[in-house]
Scaffold this active site. Structure first.
Site, short mmCIF file in Angstrom:
data_model
loop_
_atom_site.label_atom_id
_atom_site.label_comp_id
_atom_site.label_asym_id
_atom_site.label_seq_id
_atom_site.Cartn_x
_atom_site.Cartn_y
_atom_site.Cartn_z
N GLY B 30 4.68 -6.83 -6.35
CA GLY B 30 4.35 -7.88 -5.70
C GLY B 30 5.35 -8.67 -6.69
O GLY B 30 6.19 -8.42 -7.56
N THR B 31 5.71 -9.63 -6.41
CA THR B 31 6.92 -10.47 -7.77
C THR B 31 7.11 -12.02 -7.63
O THR B 31 6.00 -11.66 -9.08
CB THR B 31 8.02 -11.16 -6.49
OG1 THR B 31 7.93 -11.54 -5.41
CG2 THR B 31 9.08 -9.27 -6.31
#
Lengths: 247, 258
Positions: B30-31
Site C-alpha cells: 500500500g502506498t
C-alpha cells in the site's frame, strides 16, 4: 483412622444447589426483556463501578445476579471467548448460543466438581437479531442448565415473583420507555407485595439496540437520557390511558 | 494480546517462523496515507492503490480503518501484514474497553501500536515492512492528534499534518504549503485530497482519483462525535471539485511567494 460420613449423591447435590440458590437470592434482581428495537437490561444497582450488565460482542449482552467476583470472572471469560472467536473466524461467527454453551459447560463443571464450591451466580446471555424474531435470550442457572427464554426474564433474589408479574404484562413491540417503566415497576415490588420507589440514580440500564448504526449494538443508558426516558414514559402512558378512556 | 500469546500464539503476527529467503518477497504494497488536524478534530485519508513491483496489484484497496470510536489508522507497506495488524489492533482496543469498562487513552493506543510494529521487525528486514499513521481525537485534551511511526516501532507525535508511504514526500510538500491553523472540517478534507493528488502526480505507486471507475480516496474525519468515513458521494464530490480546478491549473493552488 476416622471413617468419613456417607452422604448420598442426591443429598450432596441438593445441598450444593441450596447453597447456590441462597447466595443468588441475597442479591438484587434484574430484568432482561425484549422491546420493539431490541433488548433492554434493567436492574437496581447502587454501584456505578461494579456493573451487572456488560457488552460481550457486537450483538451480545451479558447480565448476572449473585456474587460479583464470580460473575466478573465469567464475564471476562466470555469476552475472551467471543473476541478470540471473532478474530479467528469472523465477527458473524460469534453467537449467543455458542457463548451460552460455554457458560453452561463452565458452570456445570464447577457445580458438580467436589473440589470447588458452586458459583452463586445466575446469568443471562442475550443476542439481538436483525428483527424481533431473531432475538435470543438464554438464562443460565447456577447448575449449568440452559433455559431458552422469550419476552422477558428475571433473575436474582425475587425472580419468581417478578417473572410472574412480567409474564402477565409484557407484550411484543413495546417501546423502550414502556418496557423500561414495566421493568422498574416489576423491580420495585417487594416480596410482601408492597411497592417501594427506586430512584433513577440507583438503576442500571443498558440496551442492545438493533437500530444503532454501529456494529456494536450495546449501549448503556445513563444520566439525563435515563431520566428523560422514565419521564417521557409516564407522559406516554398517561396519554395512552386517556385515549383508552375516550374509547 | 497477552491472553492470545498464552492461549493461541500462532494467531499473533510476530510469533511465526520465517523460512530463509533470498532477496525480496513480492507482495502487494500500500502506498500513501495523509493526515491533517483542524480545530475540533483530525482528518485521515489514503489513496486506493496497491502495487507489487511495477504492477498495480489492486486499484480499490482500502487502507484507512477505524481503530475504535475515536481513532483511526492508515497503513502503508505490505498490505497483507498491515491489514492483519490493524485487525489485531482493533481487537485489542475493543477487548480492553470491554474488560476494563473504559477506553485506553490516545497515548496508550499509540504506544500499543508501536509495540505491534516492533514485533514485525523481522519481517520488515526482509522487505515486508508496515508503517502506519495513527490519528485520533484526544478526549482529555479536546483536540485531534497524529502519530507517525518508523519500521522499528519508533513513535513520534506530528503537529498539524503528516504523511507516510511512497508518495509521502510529495504529499507532505503539498500540505506544507496549503496548511493553516484555522482550517474548517471541509477545508481540511479538501486539503488531503489535494495532497493525495500531488502524491499521485509525482509518485507512480500512488493512485489518483479514478473518475472512470469511480474510485476515490478514502477520507475519514474524527471529531468529538467520533469516527466518520465520508460517503462515496461526498468523496467523489470533493475529488471532482479538485480535479475540475486542476484542469485549469494542473499544479494545483499556488501559495504566496512571500
Amino acid at each position: 483412622m476416622s471413617t468419613p460420613f456417607y452422604v448420598s449423591p442426591q443429598q450432596a447435590m441438593a445441598d450444593r444447589a441450596e447453597y447456590a440458590r441462597k447466595g443468588i437470592a441475597r442479591g438484587r434482581s434484574l430484568v432482561v426483556m425484549q422491546f420493539a428495537d431490541g433488548i433492554v437490561f434493567v436492574g437496581e444497582n447502587p454501584s456505578r463501578a461494579l456493573h451487572k450488565f456488560s457488552e460481550i460482542y457486537d450483538r451480545i449482552g451479558f447480565a448476572a445476579a449473585g456474587k460479583y467476583n464470580e460473575y466478573e470472572n465469567l464475564r471476562i471469560g466470555g469476552v475472551r471467548y467471543a473476541d478470540l472467536r471473532g478474530y479467528t473466524y469472523d465477527r458473524d461467527d460469534v453467537t449467543a448460543r455458542g457463548l451460552a454453551n460455554v457458560y453452561a459447560q463452565t458452570l456445570g463443571t464447577i457445580f458438580s466438581s467436589a473440589a470447588e464450591k458452586p458459583y452463586e451466580v445466575e446469568l443471562v446471555v442475550a443476542e439481538v437479531g436483525a428483527t424481533p424474531d431473531g432475538d435470543q435470550i438464554y438464562r443460565l442457572p447456577h447448575d449449568g442448565s440452559i433455559v431458552d427464554e422469550h419476552g422477558s426474564v428475571a433473575v436474582g433474589g425475587n425472580a419468581e415473583q417478578i417473572s410472574g408479574f412480567l409474564d402477565q404484562r409484557h407484550r411484543d413491540g413495546m417501546s423502550l420507555a414502556e418496557a423500561l417503566k414495566l421493568a422498574v415497576q416489576a423491580l420495585s415490588r417487594d416480596t410482601n407485595g408492597s411497592e417501594r420507589e427506586i430512584p433513577a440514580e440507583r438503576l442500571e440500564v443498558a440496551v442492545l439496540d438493533r437500530t444503532r448504526p454501529q456494529q456494536r449494538k450495546f449501549k448503556r443508558i445513563v444520566g439525563r437520557q435515563l431520566s428523560r426516558l422514565l419521564e417521557a414514559d409516564g407522559a406516554a402512558t398517561e396519554a395512552e390511558s386517556s385515549a383508552e378512556e375516550e374509547e | 494480546m497477552d491472553f492470545l500469546s498464552e492461549h493461541q500464539p500462532e494467531l499473533l503476527p510476530g510469533k511465526r517462523q520465517l523460512p530463509p529467503t533470498q532477496g525480496v518477497i513480492e507482495a502487494p504494497h500500500g502506498t500513501t496515507i495523509v493526515a491533517v488536524t483542524f480545530p475540533g478534530g483530525v482528518v485521515l485519508a489514503g489513496d486506493r492503490r496497491a502495487t507489487m513491483g511495477n504492477v498495480i496489484a489492486q486499484r480499490d484497496i482500502e487502507k484507512v480503518f477505524p481503530a475504535d470510536e475515536y481513532s483511526a489508522v492508515g497503513i502503508a507497506g505490505t498490505a497483507g501484514l498491515a491489514v492483519e495488524m490493524v485487525k489485531l489492533f482493533q481487537l485489542e482496543l475493543e477487548h480492553f474497553e470491554k474488560v476494563e469498562g473504559a477506553q485506553l487513552s490516545l497515548e496508550g493506543k499509540a504506544n500499543r501500536l508501536s509495540t505491534m510494529i516492533r514485533s514485525n521487525l523481522g519481517m520488515a528486514m526482509q522487505g515486508l515492512a508496515v508503517v502506519p499513521l495513527f490519528a485520533g481525537y484526544d478526549l482529555d485534551r479536546e483536540r485531534g492528534r497524529i502519530f507517525s511511526y518508523d519500521v522499528t516501532g519508533g513513535r513520534s507525535e506530528e503537529h498539524n499534518f503528516a504523511a507516510t508511504g511512497s508518495g509521502s514526500i510529495f504529499a507532505r510538500g503539498a500540505m506544507k504549503k496549503l496548511f493553516r491553523e484555522d482550517l474548517s472540517e471541509e477545508q481540511a478534507t479538501t486539503l488531503v485530497v489535494q495532497a493525495l493528488y500531488d502524491a499521485a502526480d509525482d509518485d507512480s505507486a500512488t493512485g489518483g482519483p479514478d473518475v472512470a471507475r469511480r474510485i476515490y480516496p478514502i477520507i475519514t474525519v474524527i471529531t468529538d462525535d467520533g469516527f466518520r468515513r465520508l460517503t462515496e458521494e461526498e468523496a467523489s464530490e470533493l475529488s471532482r471539485a479538485v480535479l475540475q480546478r486542476r484542469l485549469e491549473e494542473p499544479d494545483g493552488p499556488r501559495a504566496a511567494l512571500l
